[in-house]
Design an enzyme around this catalytic site. Sequence first.
Site, PDB file in Angstrom:
ATOM      1  N   SER A 163     -37.636 -31.324 -15.854  1.00  0.00           N
ATOM      2  CA  SER A 163     -38.564 -30.471 -15.116  1.00  0.00           C
ATOM      3  C   SER A 163     -39.157 -31.332 -14.018  1.00  0.00           C
ATOM      4  O   SER A 163     -39.784 -32.360 -14.300  1.00  0.00           O
ATOM      5  CB  SER A 163     -39.651 -29.960 -16.064  1.00  0.00           C
ATOM      6  OG  SER A 163     -40.349 -28.886 -15.478  1.00  0.00           O
ATOM      7  N   GLU A 164     -38.959 -30.971 -12.750  1.00  0.00           N
ATOM      8  CA  GLU A 164     -39.265 -31.916 -11.669  1.00  0.00           C
ATOM      9  C   GLU A 164     -40.747 -32.221 -11.526  1.00  0.00           C
ATOM     10  O   GLU A 164     -41.118 -33.192 -10.873  1.00  0.00           O
ATOM     11  CB  GLU A 164     -38.659 -31.458 -10.334  1.00  0.00           C
ATOM     12  CG  GLU A 164     -39.299 -30.234  -9.713  1.00  0.00           C
ATOM     13  CD  GLU A 164     -38.487 -28.992  -9.976  1.00  0.00           C
ATOM     14  OE1 GLU A 164     -37.846 -28.914 -11.067  1.00  0.00           O
ATOM     15  OE2 GLU A 164     -38.477 -28.087  -9.125  1.00  0.00           O
TER      16      GLU A 164
END
Lengths: 220, 220, 222, 222
Positions: free
Chosen positions: D48-49
Amino acid sequence: MAKIVSVKEAAAKITSGSSVMIGGFMTCGTPVGLVRELVKTGVGDLTVIANDTGVQGDGIGMLITADAVTHLIASHIGTNPETGKKKIEGTISVELVPQGTLVERIRCGGAGLGGFLTPTGVGTVVAEGKQHITLDGQTYLLEEPLKADFALIKAWKADRKGNLIYQKSARNFNPIMAMAAETVIVEVEEIVEVGEIDPDHVMTPHFFVDFIVKGGEIDG
Amino acid sequence: MAKIVSVKEAAAKITSGSSVMIGGFMTCGTPVGLVRELVKTGVGDLTVIANDTGVQGDGIGMLITADAVTHLIASHIGTNPETGKKKIEGTISVELVPQGTLVERIRCGGAGLGGFLTPTGVGTVVAEGKQHITLDGQTYLLEEPLKADFALIKAWKADRKGNLIYQKSARNFNPIMAMAAETVIVEVEEIVEVGEIDPDHVMTPHFFVDFIVKGGEIDG
Amino acid sequence: MADRDRRNLIAYRIAQELKDGDVVNLGIGLPTLVCAFIPPGIDITLQSENGFIGLGPPPAKGEEDPEIVNAGGQPVTILPGGAFFDSAESFAIIRGGHVDVTVLGALEVDAYGNLASWMVPGKMVPGMGGAMDLVVGAKKVIVATLHTTRTGESKLRRECQLPLTAANQVDLVVTDMGVFQVNNGSMILLEKNPEFSVEQIRAATEAPLEISTQLKDMEIPA
Amino acid sequence: MADRDRRNLIAYRIAQELKDGDVVNLGIGLPTLVCAFIPPGIDITLQSENGFIGLGPPPAKGEEDPEIVNAGGQPVTILPGGAFFDSAESFAIIRGGHVDVTVLGALEVDAYGNLASWMVPGKMVPGMGGAMDLVVGAKKVIVATLHTTRTGESKLRRECQLPLTAANQVDLVVTDMGVFQVNNGSMILLEKNPEFSVEQIRAATEAPLEISTQLKDMEIPA
């Protein structure tokens, strides 16, 4: 050595016309108490550097609603339609920067580097007006550092000296911004005595932090 | 997902002529068990990238004594006189890089950046042959990324997936090198079950790690 | 003055430059002595470039932790409120101007603030380690050195002859003869060791020397 | 095919591209559906960036942790063996080629592997968020999109008309009509939805189309 102050005292330090980095990702990890208080001071003409502008009326969105921001550097404004509206009306100028480039530019500012070469944005509008450098057949954009007068960040825990620990995905931009601003104000959930934080767990060493504000609640 | 192997299996993966990053600062945080085993394999013609070459006969010094290194990129060799001797004899070529530039070049390699601008080294022999870029009146050197075939690193604890925690000042170059090599081999003091490490305490996420070796002791 | 007294004089004087709250990096050797003279009531945070702040005194014999070493690889301790970090962050801190004062030794230092401290061509090439980053990055660079070499040559040069550690970065030079402020082509004598006359100092200094109108005596540590 | 079935078809097919051990970033919307179809025995790590790996399913109602959100700001969970990190490290991971596969939507994608996904001038300028870094940095870029816009125009273009997210980075395009490999000026139809004929697909595709000699039918999820 950081100083523990009230949220009112902290917010009063930010003067109109300042550049302000604000941590968080869509309000997660945003120092919401500080932002709320900042709006109350009536400050204006701010340059805000942040990943996004939260949502309408919450997080950094409170500053947008209050017309306190004239220039914004962010990677995404889609979650707060008000920002887009004010951009179109021309009351806010918005510089959109790819998220990885944005955080790296902030790191660069804090780390005393003059810039970095990234492949991100080559061949897109982001590349316009930027120096291109080709090394070993690969073209990069030269991206320049970002610094600010203030960083408003959110941590989980601080010791009385200012050593910080962030929690979970609320870490995001916070430790990077803590390195890149003249004055760093942190909102925390808990303040502990010096020595209570394991030196291996500190995520921001104390000397980066100028003021600590004890926030009331987790503002997610 | 990392694989747990014996120190023998791990050392056998490194072939002559490879480039190898090795963590540590004067043996503190150096994977001494791996290095010792690597010497036993009789491997040679290595390019070693490390802060220093430890001391004579210990840490990376073991590889120097064994004549396994033909090219060295380091910030300091003064603590191991043998390295200096072999440099003068011409059996090792040594590229000396300022410590901050060295670790940043490694980070750059791991982070997919094409280079960075640093003020360090301007006006010194380090600047020779390098591109100079002036921005806002300040001159910087353009430094390029470093990558390697292998990274041999030392951590305190790994879980079975390969998530790593380093301890105290033994952290140093280790987490940065873990990002910049094709194959990463870690020597740890303890292997725990997945889920036993708090996700907030992980310093190197598991996907960077290819092989885990359980070391015997703290080799300080 | 015995060698030890001369070193203590230098370290004592440099300690007076430090301000409450400063983050300070002390080089190996003479600069390390500065610790011992930090004035009471002044809270200094020592940074160790191998990866921590809060560097404390050496541990008692037998209590060494092999995972807590200073930039010279010697066992040290960490004080409460200290923090460990990796080398990339350590040098982000250094290069980013977050270290207030760095104190380091010199082979030569000159009137332009150039410093040579890391190699003697053909003789000694230990490497620069973290020195180049420290000298460029720290807000204030103080050189701690004996005034002359063992063979009596001035270390305060008109222009450095040895390969530089950094150009134009040194702010203050403290020797066993005096305290010198770098002034773009000259060195200003701010304070002098009362054992020496200005003439003696001038004779021992290759760099063009100016004498401060407020020249005073260095304080001798007890 | 109902809209939901078309989306599931795309997500199901993309899930078959993932290999054991892959680190995968899934964009918001359609790409998120891929999770549901990961084949048994395949261990995928979702990145998840905004700052972690080990992204798990949404929490039960009432068990949301406001400090664990995905890149869309929605509450999610973290699986055992996950890890949190800051945004600089997150994008070092992404740009550094440590994400094996990124799956994201498109406004347009073209025969040169160009992708437009972040703005419609004069209309919608949400910003690129992390998309530009993901598309440039991930080892494999898969576009997940319905084949045509709501008004029936092909999203698989000869050349993108909208501002690009990145140039020449897309490897594979999976739509409700088929699976297309980008081939420097054309798209190769590798698999097709059995509901459509090659002619129907050609008519709905602006990009020059080649047909794989091993053309087969897409598998329809149960």
